[in-house]
Design a protein around this motif. Structure first.
Motif, mmCIF file in Angstrom:
data_model
loop_
_atom_site.group_PDB
_atom_site.id
_atom_site.type_symbol
_atom_site.label_atom_id
_atom_site.label_comp_id
_atom_site.label_asym_id
_atom_site.label_seq_id
_atom_site.Cartn_x
_atom_site.Cartn_y
_atom_site.Cartn_z
ATOM 1 N N THR A 156 0.780 -1.201 -0.136
ATOM 2 C CA THR A 156 0.163 0.029 -0.247
ATOM 3 C C THR A 156 0.802 1.271 0.071
ATOM 4 N N LYS A 157 0.404 2.250 -0.717
ATOM 5 C CA LYS A 157 0.969 3.444 -0.671
ATOM 6 C C LYS A 157 0.455 4.419 0.238
ATOM 7 N N LYS A 158 -0.485 3.705 1.131
ATOM 8 C CA LYS A 158 -1.029 4.857 2.386
ATOM 9 C C LYS A 158 -0.388 4.655 3.504
ATOM 10 N N ASN A 159 0.103 5.665 4.172
ATOM 11 C CA ASN A 159 0.844 5.725 5.388
ATOM 12 C C ASN A 159 -0.050 5.225 6.586
ATOM 13 N N LEU A 160 0.593 4.110 6.973
ATOM 14 C CA LEU A 160 -0.134 3.509 8.075
ATOM 15 C C LEU A 160 0.459 3.956 9.534
ATOM 16 N N SER A 161 1.428 4.847 9.568
ATOM 17 C CA SER A 161 2.112 5.046 10.882
ATOM 18 C C SER A 161 1.170 5.641 11.842
ATOM 19 N N GLY A 162 0.333 6.504 11.233
ATOM 20 C CA GLY A 162 -0.771 6.995 12.209
ATOM 21 C C GLY A 162 -1.384 6.235 13.043
ATOM 22 N N LEU A 163 -1.601 4.811 12.553
ATOM 23 C CA LEU A 163 -2.259 3.971 13.692
ATOM 24 C C LEU A 163 -1.323 3.289 14.659
ATOM 25 N N GLY A 164 -0.031 3.710 14.611
ATOM 26 C CA GLY A 164 0.686 3.116 15.665
ATOM 27 C C GLY A 164 0.314 3.381 17.175
ATOM 28 N N THR A 165 0.014 4.688 17.593
ATOM 29 C CA THR A 165 0.007 5.117 18.959
ATOM 30 C C THR A 165 -1.519 4.356 19.346
ATOM 31 N N PHE A 166 -2.546 4.622 18.311
ATOM 32 C CA PHE A 166 -3.816 3.978 18.537
ATOM 33 C C PHE A 166 -3.765 2.348 18.823
ATOM 34 N N LEU A 167 -3.068 1.612 18.004
ATOM 35 C CA LEU A 167 -3.014 0.289 18.380
ATOM 36 C C LEU A 167 -2.178 0.043 19.352
ATOM 37 N N VAL A 198 -9.118 -9.797 17.664
ATOM 38 C CA VAL A 198 -8.833 -9.900 16.004
ATOM 39 C C VAL A 198 -8.441 -8.620 15.449
ATOM 40 N N LEU A 199 -9.511 -7.757 15.662
ATOM 41 C CA LEU A 199 -9.314 -6.406 14.887
ATOM 42 C C LEU A 199 -8.193 -5.635 15.038
ATOM 43 N N ILE A 200 -7.403 -5.687 16.497
ATOM 44 C CA ILE A 200 -6.333 -5.160 16.620
ATOM 45 C C ILE A 200 -5.023 -5.674 15.994
ATOM 46 N N PHE A 201 -5.212 -7.022 15.969
ATOM 47 C CA PHE A 201 -4.035 -7.748 15.340
ATOM 48 C C PHE A 201 -3.936 -7.940 13.859
ATOM 49 N N ALA A 202 -5.121 -7.604 13.462
ATOM 50 C CA ALA A 202 -5.434 -7.713 11.951
ATOM 51 C C ALA A 202 -4.674 -6.451 11.452
ATOM 52 N N ALA A 203 -5.075 -5.247 12.034
ATOM 53 C CA ALA A 203 -4.403 -3.874 12.066
ATOM 54 C C ALA A 203 -2.980 -4.071 12.160
ATOM 55 N N LEU A 204 -2.666 -4.512 13.236
ATOM 56 C CA LEU A 204 -1.052 -4.528 13.593
ATOM 57 C C LEU A 204 -0.385 -5.518 12.348
ATOM 58 N N LEU A 237 10.119 -11.585 14.999
ATOM 59 C CA LEU A 237 9.279 -11.859 16.218
ATOM 60 C C LEU A 237 7.873 -11.138 16.367
ATOM 61 N N THR A 238 8.059 -9.638 15.458
ATOM 62 C CA THR A 238 6.888 -8.867 15.692
ATOM 63 C C THR A 238 5.539 -9.324 14.871
ATOM 64 N N LEU A 239 6.031 -10.098 13.601
ATOM 65 C CA LEU A 239 5.003 -10.773 12.621
ATOM 66 C C LEU A 239 4.557 -11.955 13.171
ATOM 67 N N TYR A 240 5.306 -12.734 13.946
ATOM 68 C CA TYR A 240 5.257 -13.839 14.850
ATOM 69 C C TYR A 240 4.023 -13.730 15.860
ATOM 70 N N LEU A 241 4.150 -12.642 16.541
ATOM 71 C CA LEU A 241 3.507 -12.457 17.662
ATOM 72 C C LEU A 241 1.982 -11.931 17.093
ATOM 73 N N ASP A 242 2.161 -11.259 16.115
ATOM 74 C CA ASP A 242 0.612 -10.968 15.360
ATOM 75 C C ASP A 242 -0.008 -12.104 14.866
ATOM 76 N N PHE A 243 0.645 -13.008 14.078
ATOM 77 C CA PHE A 243 0.150 -14.307 13.752
ATOM 78 C C PHE A 243 -0.373 -14.836 14.901
ATOM 79 N N ILE A 244 0.374 -15.265 15.821
ATOM 80 C CA ILE A 244 -0.002 -15.991 16.781
ATOM 81 C C ILE A 244 -1.235 -15.489 17.761
ATOM 82 N N ASN A 245 -1.396 -14.363 18.082
ATOM 83 C CA ASN A 245 -2.402 -13.490 18.643
ATOM 84 C C ASN A 245 -3.683 -13.571 17.713
ATOM 85 N N LEU A 246 -3.442 -13.463 16.541
ATOM 86 C CA LEU A 246 -4.585 -13.445 15.671
ATOM 87 C C LEU A 246 -5.264 -14.819 15.575
#
Length: 258
Positions: A156-167, A198-204, A237-246
């Motif tokens: 995606t060309k959309k900047n997702l960095s703004g989601l960081g604090t919220f997530l 599910v919503l948080i880790f999908a976005a993460l 590690l980051t993506l692994y945790l996203d997958f496991i939690n999802l």
């Protein structure tokens, strides 16, 4: 004019170099993540097989119509040790974040694989609660969803960095709520936690994939191979945790209980 062509050629060559390096970096991230997933599954499967038996001979507790806990299973799942097993992976994640700057790339990789084995032990109880067929079914759905979300984050060309604090705020709230519900045992709260999880880790998944990509591009020109090696492990590690939690949150909806 010649000078302009030289500058343009240099910039193009540099961009091409980063593009090739980025693909190699992401392959390393996904490769380490995949190995971690295999280690987790092997550890979970091995422990569940050792701890549960349909033969009551030598069993110390019955947990179903034809399932029994052996003494090892009782120690892992019904004694105070279960709390250590439950929270040890969380402690290791915080420890890894604090120690990453002191570890070599090889040391960081070893730490990640040890963590993956411990995570497998921590979640091995899913084989006591859910049917094997529903676990495999949920895993496949998670894998498809994760691949799509990660691909979106990468392309995606959309900047997702703004989601960081919220997530991050949502994640902290989710952890606190999950710990509280361990003692409350509220089914309504568990349902809400799973849905939000599910919503948080999908976005993460999308957010973290884009961040891994952008971090590489920002640092690639420095040529710091040691940093890049450790960054690949941290990304895995980051993506692994996203997958496991999802997967774990989806299992609450899709898993068939024994």
């Amino acid at each position: 004019m010649a000078e302009f062509d030289t500058i343009r050629g240099t910039a193009t060559a540099s961009a091409a170099h980063i593009d090739v390096g980025l693909r190699a970096h992401m392959n390393k991230v996904y490769g380490n993540m995949s190995v971690g997933m295999l280690i987790t599954f092997a550890a979970a499967w091995a422990l569940s097989g050792l701890a549960v038996t349909s033969d009551p001979s030598g069993a110390v507790a019955q947990i179903g119509a034809d399932k029994y806990l052996t003494s090892l299973g009782h120690t892992l799942y019904a004694s105070p040790l279960k709390w250590v097993l439950m929270f040890a992976p969380l402690a290791m994640v915080f420890g890894f974040g604090a120690a990453i700057n002191r570890l070599s790339a090889a040391g960081a990789q070893l730490f990640f694989f040890v963590f993956a084995a411990l995570m497998g032990a921590s979640i091995s109880s899913i084989f006591l609660v859910f049917t094997g067929e529903s676990i495999i079914h949920t895993f496949l759905i998670t894998a498809i969803a994760f691949a799509g979300l990660s691909l979106y984050g990468y392309t995606t060309k959309k900047n997702l960095s703004g989601l960081g604090t919220f997530l991050m705020m949502g994640l902290i709230g989710l952890i606190v709520a999950s710990i509280v519900n361990i003692f409350l045992q509220s089914s309504a709260m568990a349902f809400a936690i799973s849905a939000i999880g599910v919503l948080i880790f999908a976005a993460l998944t999308a957010y973290d994939t884009q961040k891994i990509k952008n971090d590489y591009i920002a640092h690639a020109q420095h040529g710091d191979s040691e940093w890049l090696g450790k960054a690949a492990i941290m990304g895995a590690l980051t993506l692994y945790l996203d997958f496991i939690n999802l997967f774990m949150f989806l299992l609450q909806f899709l898993g068939n209980r024994e």
